[in-house]
Design an enzyme around this catalytic site. Structure first.
Site, PDB file in Angstrom:
ATOM      1  N   HIS A 170       0.863  -1.188   0.000  1.00  9.95           N
ATOM      2  CA  HIS A 170       0.000   0.000   0.000  1.00  9.95           C
ATOM      3  C   HIS A 170       0.897   1.234   0.000  1.00  9.95           C
ATOM      4  O   HIS A 170       1.684   1.443   0.928  1.00  9.95           O
ATOM      5  CB  HIS A 170      -0.922   0.018   1.220  1.00  9.95           C
ATOM      6  CG  HIS A 170      -1.852   1.194   1.224  1.00  9.95           C
ATOM      7  ND1 HIS A 170      -3.092   1.171   0.611  1.00  9.95           N
ATOM      8  CD2 HIS A 170      -1.722   2.442   1.755  1.00  9.95           C
ATOM      9  CE1 HIS A 170      -3.681   2.343   0.767  1.00  9.95           C
ATOM     10  NE2 HIS A 170      -2.867   3.128   1.462  1.00  9.95           N
ATOM     11  N   CYS A 171       0.789   2.048  -1.046  1.00 11.43           N
ATOM     12  CA  CYS A 171       1.632   3.237  -1.194  1.00 11.43           C
ATOM     13  C   CYS A 171       0.913   4.431  -0.575  1.00 11.43           C
ATOM     14  O   CYS A 171      -0.175   4.814  -1.030  1.00 11.43           O
ATOM     15  CB  CYS A 171       1.935   3.482  -2.664  1.00 11.43           C
ATOM     16  SG  CYS A 171       3.030   4.904  -2.944  1.00 11.43           S
ATOM     17  N   VAL A 172       1.529   5.025   0.431  1.00 15.19           N
ATOM     18  CA  VAL A 172       0.919   6.171   1.114  1.00 15.19           C
ATOM     19  C   VAL A 172       0.881   7.387   0.192  1.00 15.19           C
ATOM     20  O   VAL A 172      -0.098   8.142   0.167  1.00 15.19           O
ATOM     21  CB  VAL A 172       1.702   6.489   2.406  1.00 15.19           C
ATOM     22  CG1 VAL A 172       1.113   7.700   3.103  1.00 15.19           C
ATOM     23  CG2 VAL A 172       1.692   5.288   3.342  1.00 15.19           C
ATOM     24  N   GLY A 218      -1.851   6.898  -2.239  1.00 14.57           N
ATOM     25  CA  GLY A 218      -3.160   6.788  -1.610  1.00 14.57           C
ATOM     26  C   GLY A 218      -3.933   5.564  -2.056  1.00 14.57           C
ATOM     27  O   GLY A 218      -5.156   5.512  -1.914  1.00 14.57           O
ATOM     28  N   THR A 219      -3.240   4.565  -2.579  1.00 10.48           N
ATOM     29  CA  THR A 219      -3.881   3.339  -3.044  1.00 10.48           C
ATOM     30  C   THR A 219      -2.889   2.196  -2.975  1.00 10.48           C
ATOM     31  O   THR A 219      -1.692   2.402  -2.728  1.00 10.48           O
ATOM     32  CB  THR A 219      -4.412   3.497  -4.483  1.00 10.48           C
ATOM     33  OG1 THR A 219      -5.142   2.327  -4.856  1.00 10.48           O
ATOM     34  CG2 THR A 219      -3.274   3.682  -5.463  1.00 10.48           C
TER      35      THR A 219
END
Length: 342
Positions: free
Chosen positions: A189-191, A194-195
């Protein structure tokens, strides 16, 4: 107390106008995206604001600066395309398979068609199973059976069911607690995006970090060029440029390592989750460390990643015992001549 109530009413009206900001997760994601865009504008804007030689060079050779600005715009566009793309959710795949199964059942119901003959009407029954054989891509497999066929025989559906989504997870899928969904071929999950990064957007993510690395490298070269020419003219400008150059260098090292890491994952057909948590994933525990169960060879892995756009229901099954034994066999010179690694 009155001030507090008035502030609450103002916030309620604001969230009614902008409903996307009412969710804290979406709000933080939007703020991170805005901060990332602002960082890009600050690094490029200060360069053009301080470096008058760059502006003069742009007038003489506009193509060089034009290519740089084109890369800048392409990087931001790729960022928003990646952040807005779906990683591929298990629920969507299950819905697609079940809808396909429903359509197939409607087609496969026995139908009776009258045909004329000399003796009158001859009733011909067309069996659905025969008509379905001529349908390209027809699939009568339910989601549970489809998922079970990807695992070893005797696997219980309960052990594959997500306790949060209550759906059977195919191999390589994982529940993301940030998105609150099960993601196909979950990577991480890539901060900043955002997804999640998964089956549906891993290729876009790789291209984004590739473009971001190139932009960061080019910007660093322009900063160093400015310092060589204007190192002693204005100390406060030099201090700002040096500070930004240090941040650029740290970012460039991180991006290069991230790019190399994901390139390695692509060539071996792995994900970050599978590499980091390999011993915790039940179906990967018994497989030797240097055996990549989903790899189809370097060239085919790269081709499938870059050029083959897989459908949401095209999932990878676990290899059987014979295939794992073949993968674990050490390489010899003849294997390289026969392109076994490809």
């Amino acid at each position: 107390m009155t001030t507090h109530n008035s502030c609450g009413r103002v916030l309620d009206r604001f969230y009614q106008v902008f409903p996307c900001l009412s969710d804290p997760a979406r709000r933080s994601s939007l703020f991170l995206k805005a901060a990332l865009v602002m960082l890009h504008l600050v690094f490029v804007g200060i360069l053009f604001l301080f470096d008058k030689d760059l502006i003069e060079k742009t007038k003489r050779e506009p193509w060089n600066t034009g290519l740089y600005l084109l890369l800048f715009v392409a990087t931001l566009v790729q960022y928003f395309l990646t952040s807005g793309s779906s990683p591929g959710y298990v629920l969507d795949a299950m819905r697609y398979v079940n809808e396909t199964n429903t359509i197939f059942k409607k087609i496969s119901t026995p139908s009776k068609q009258p045909a004329s003959s000399k003796n009158g009407n001859l009733v011909i029954t067309v069996e659905g199973s025969q008509s379905a054989r001529n349908l390209p891509g027809s699939n009568a497999t339910s989601w549970t059976k489809l998922v079970l066929d990807m695992y070893a025989p005797g696997t219980s559906p309960r052990s594959l069911t997500c306790s949060y989504c209550n759906v059977e997870q195919p191999p390589r899928a994982k529940h993301c607690h940030d998105c609150d969904r099960c993601v196909l071929q979950f990577d991480h999950h890539c901060v900043w995006l955002g997804t999640c990064v998964g089956q549906g957007n891993h290729c876009r993510f790789w291209w984004y970090i590739c473009e971001e690395t190139a932009l960061c490298l080019w910007t660093g070269v322009l900063y160093i060029t400015y310092l060589k020419v204007n190192i002693s003219r204005a100390w406060w400008k030099d201090a700002i440029i040096i500070m930004l150059l240090v941040i650029l260098t740290i970012s460039l090292i991180f991006l290069l390592l991230l790019l190399l890491f994901h390139s390695y994952l692509i060539l071996t057909n792995q994900t970050t989750y599978e590499l980091v948590r390999r011993r915790r994933i039940p179906y990967l525990r018994g497989i030797p460390e240097r055996v990549y169960p989903f790899s189809k060879g370097l060239c085919r892995n790269l081709y499938n990643f870059c050029f083959v756009r897989r459908s949401i229901d095209e999932l990878e099954r676990l290899p059987n015992a014979l295939e794992l034994e073949e993968m674990s066999r050490p390489y010899i010179c003849l294997d390289f001549l026969t392109c076994r690694c490809c």
